[in-house]
Scaffold this motif. Structure first.
Motif, mmCIF file in Angstrom:
data_model
loop_
_atom_site.group_PDB
_atom_site.id
_atom_site.type_symbol
_atom_site.label_atom_id
_atom_site.label_comp_id
_atom_site.label_asym_id
_atom_site.label_seq_id
_atom_site.Cartn_x
_atom_site.Cartn_y
_atom_site.Cartn_z
ATOM 1 N N ILE A 104 -16.549 45.412 9.244
ATOM 2 C CA ILE A 104 -17.126 44.586 10.305
ATOM 3 C C ILE A 104 -18.478 44.053 9.816
ATOM 4 C CG2 ILE A 104 -17.963 44.588 12.697
ATOM 5 C CD1 ILE A 104 -15.958 46.905 13.188
ATOM 6 N N LEU A 135 -22.085 44.734 17.654
ATOM 7 C CA LEU A 135 -21.063 44.697 18.706
ATOM 8 C C LEU A 135 -21.331 43.519 19.643
ATOM 9 C CD1 LEU A 135 -20.468 48.468 19.435
ATOM 10 C CD2 LEU A 135 -19.267 46.935 17.882
ATOM 11 N N ASP A 179 -19.956 39.620 21.093
ATOM 12 C CA ASP A 179 -18.672 39.077 21.556
ATOM 13 C C ASP A 179 -18.609 37.609 21.134
ATOM 14 O OD1 ASP A 179 -16.263 38.671 22.790
ATOM 15 O OD2 ASP A 179 -17.144 38.340 24.781
ATOM 16 N N ILE A 219 -16.805 39.872 17.744
ATOM 17 C CA ILE A 219 -17.333 40.548 16.556
ATOM 18 C C ILE A 219 -16.669 39.896 15.345
ATOM 19 C CG2 ILE A 219 -17.857 42.744 17.650
ATOM 20 C CD1 ILE A 219 -15.400 43.893 16.210
ATOM 21 N N TYR A 255 -13.169 38.248 16.410
ATOM 22 C CA TYR A 255 -12.242 39.106 17.165
ATOM 23 C C TYR A 255 -12.829 39.487 18.523
ATOM 24 C CZ TYR A 255 -9.451 39.694 12.968
ATOM 25 O OH TYR A 255 -8.652 39.446 11.883
ATOM 26 N N ASN A 301 -13.426 42.423 20.868
ATOM 27 C CA ASN A 301 -13.534 43.853 20.577
ATOM 28 C C ASN A 301 -13.107 44.697 21.776
ATOM 29 O OD1 ASN A 301 -14.205 46.379 19.699
ATOM 30 N ND2 ASN A 301 -16.421 46.065 19.852
ATOM 31 N N ALA A 317 -12.105 47.833 21.145
ATOM 32 C CA ALA A 317 -11.955 49.093 20.416
ATOM 33 C C ALA A 317 -13.172 50.014 20.492
ATOM 34 C CB ALA A 317 -11.651 48.795 18.950
ATOM 35 N N SER A 318 -14.359 49.465 20.651
ATOM 36 C CA SER A 318 -15.551 50.330 20.582
ATOM 37 C C SER A 318 -15.744 51.137 21.856
ATOM 38 C CB SER A 318 -16.798 49.474 20.367
ATOM 39 O OG SER A 318 -16.652 48.731 19.198
ATOM 40 N N LEU A 369 -9.082 43.391 18.674
ATOM 41 C CA LEU A 369 -9.273 44.664 17.971
ATOM 42 C C LEU A 369 -9.084 45.825 18.948
ATOM 43 C CD1 LEU A 369 -10.137 45.934 15.231
ATOM 44 C CD2 LEU A 369 -12.467 45.961 16.136
ATOM 45 N N THR A 370 -8.148 46.728 18.606
ATOM 46 C CA THR A 370 -7.910 47.922 19.428
ATOM 47 C C THR A 370 -7.883 49.135 18.496
ATOM 48 O OG1 THR A 370 -5.528 47.623 19.209
ATOM 49 C CG2 THR A 370 -6.563 46.682 21.174
ATOM 50 N N THR A 371 -7.724 50.325 19.072
ATOM 51 C CA THR A 371 -7.714 51.542 18.248
ATOM 52 C C THR A 371 -6.369 52.253 18.367
ATOM 53 O OG1 THR A 371 -10.042 51.803 18.846
ATOM 54 C CG2 THR A 371 -8.990 53.662 17.724
#
Lengths: 81, 395
Positions: free
Chosen positions: B29, B33, B35, B37, B44, B46, B48-49, B349-351
């Motif tokens: 990255i 963080l 918007d 990112i 993207y 985000n 995920a964070s 982006l996800t986790t």
């Protein structure tokens, strides 16, 4: 209740999901159990039968029937009666 | 063992990442963080964070951190017991204790370290630790390092917990350990009930509030506020690097506990103290939350509800509790990574969580929408769920 039924009941009671357990149930493939689930089952068996089971004794267990064999082997008194 | 053989034994299985031509971990990255990112030069959204409140790139927090550097420099180059204990370190301990309403607090270099370092100080060989089955790896590592009896209980299952407590009278001390918000599920522990059971069976509750602090409770003060627990007699730990947008971790509780930790906790005594700018930034975050938490939380919950509602309507099976986390149930590892890849291709982006972080065949794709995200970004993500993601994964 015989030994097999007692053990199956203990396993069913220590699963996060309601799943049907039989002697041929594979702990990992059918029940997806992880190391902490295994620990939950071991400690529940210890409570139920007032015995001690080493983690290492459980290392080779695959099927539910293997648990029964193991318990009879390390605690022969459980197979009596 | 030969050197070559040793290093071969450490090889990581990347066959699935190779097959899918996608590795969701260690993405490079190149922005904060914000918007959007920026990853490898591309923008993207985000999701995920753990930046729940969106304060990680807040100008006021950044300014406070710069002030921290200007006054104290980059590091105190010492552990807290030596030269690392600057005055703002003490101020943060006091402010944090006041924020969650406990007697005292000590700050660790990380939340993981706090959890690992706690148990060797408090638990002895003849004690018992009972822990929620789904609690965090750091708690498990800490507990296992004590050598005392360890029993997991079924996730959030109070009947099972009580059964274990009932049969535990042969132990000297009993600890009941859980998390407030379970980060892959979004479920919240019934901690008020756990505290009551602990009182009944004379056990000491230990709560890790890492995904709860700043997020749950009417004003974001975490699990104790959420469950209206007053005069908490147990032990509280949390990460400071999630909603609070800093780094480090804390242990809070009774003065006697914190004093013991200050002088006998090796994870604290032998580890360099958090750098001054981090402390200064965290003080600013607490100040902001005192004034603005209700307003920030309103936005965060709005996003969470929109995302959950849309994914459900599209036909995804979700694991969701009452926390601001929505997890798509991916099932097997391959499907879980494929869904993550599809989202990534859609610039979202996800986790992904796959074993051993979750049980076998219980893969999940975690979605957290921080309050800093623009409404237009959320709308763009929702559109993608309703079109491309539906097309690829809902039969």
């Amino acid at each position: 209740m015989d030994l097999e039924k007692k053990i199956i009941k203990i396993i069913e009671e220590n699963l996060e999901e309601e799943l049907k357990v039989t002697l041929k149930t594979d702990l990992r493939d059918d029940l997806n159990i992880d190391s902490l689930s295994t620990l939950m089952i071991i400690t529940a068996l210890e409570d139920e039968f007032s015995i001690t089971i080493k983690d290492t004794d459980f290392a080779e267990i695959k099927l539910v029937e293997d648990i029964i064999k193991l318990l009879k082997e390390i605690h022969p008194e459980l197979g009596e009666g | 063992m030969e050197f070559k053989e040793f290093y071969r034994s450490l090889e990581v299985d990347t066959s699935l990442a190779d097959e899918l031509n996608f590795n969701p971990y260690y993405l490079k990255i190149s922005s904060g963080l914000t918007d959007p990112i920026i990853i490898e030069g591309e923008e993207y959204i985000n999701l995920a964070s753990n930046n729940y409140l969106g304060l990680a790139f807040d100008d006021r927090v950044k300014k406070a951190m710069v002030e921290g550097i200007t006054k104290f420099g980059a590091s105190m180059c010492g552990t807290p017991i030596a030269t690392g204990y600057i005055d703002i370190y003490k101020t943060l301990e006091e402010k944090f204790s006041e924020f969650i309403n406990v007697e005292d607090t000590i700050i660790f270099p990380s939340g993981y370290q706090a959890n690992c370092a706690l148990f060797p100080v408090i638990a002895k060989k003849d004690d018992l630790i009972i822990m929620d089955h789904f609690a965090h790896a750091s708690l498990i590592h800490g507990i296992r390092s004590t050598g005392c009896k360890f029993r997991p209980f079924l996730h959030n299952n109070m009947a099972h917990l009580e059964k274990l407590l009932k049969s535990s009278n042969k132990y000297s001390n009993i600890f009941v350990v859980t998390e407030s918000v379970f980060s892959t599920e979004g479920s919240i522990a019934p901690f008020d009930e756990i505290v009551n059971l602990c009182q009944k069976y004379k056990a000491i509750p230990v709560i890790d509030d890492s995904h709860g602090i700043g997020v749950i409770g009417k004003t974001g003060r975490g699990i104790l506020e959420e469950k209206n627990i007053k005069d908490y007699f147990g032990i509280y730990t949390t990460s400071l690097g999630k909603a609070l947008a800093g780094a480090g971790g804390v242990i809070s509780g009774k003065k006697e506990l914190i004093r013991a930790l200050r002088y006998s906790c090796s994870g604290l005594i032998y580890s360099t103290a958090l750098p001054p700018p981090v402390i200064q930034g965290l003080l600013k975050v607490l100040e902001i939350l005192k004034e603005e938490s209700v307003q920030i939380l309103k936005k965060m919950w709005k996003y969470k509800k929109l995302i959950s509602k849309t994914l459900k309507e599209v036909g995804f099976k979700l694991a969701e509790g009452s926390a601001p986390i929505t997890s798509i149930i991916g099932g097997d590892t391959k499907t879980t990574v494929e869904i993550t890849k599809a989202l990534f291709k859609g610039k979202i982006l996800t986790t992904p969580f796959v074993p051993p972080s979750v049980p076998n065949n219980s893969g999940k794709i975690r979605i957290i929408a921080g309050a800093n995200l623009k409404k237009s970004s959320i709308d763009q993500a929702l559109d993608f769920f309703k079109t491309e993601l539906r097309k690829q994964f809902i039969k």
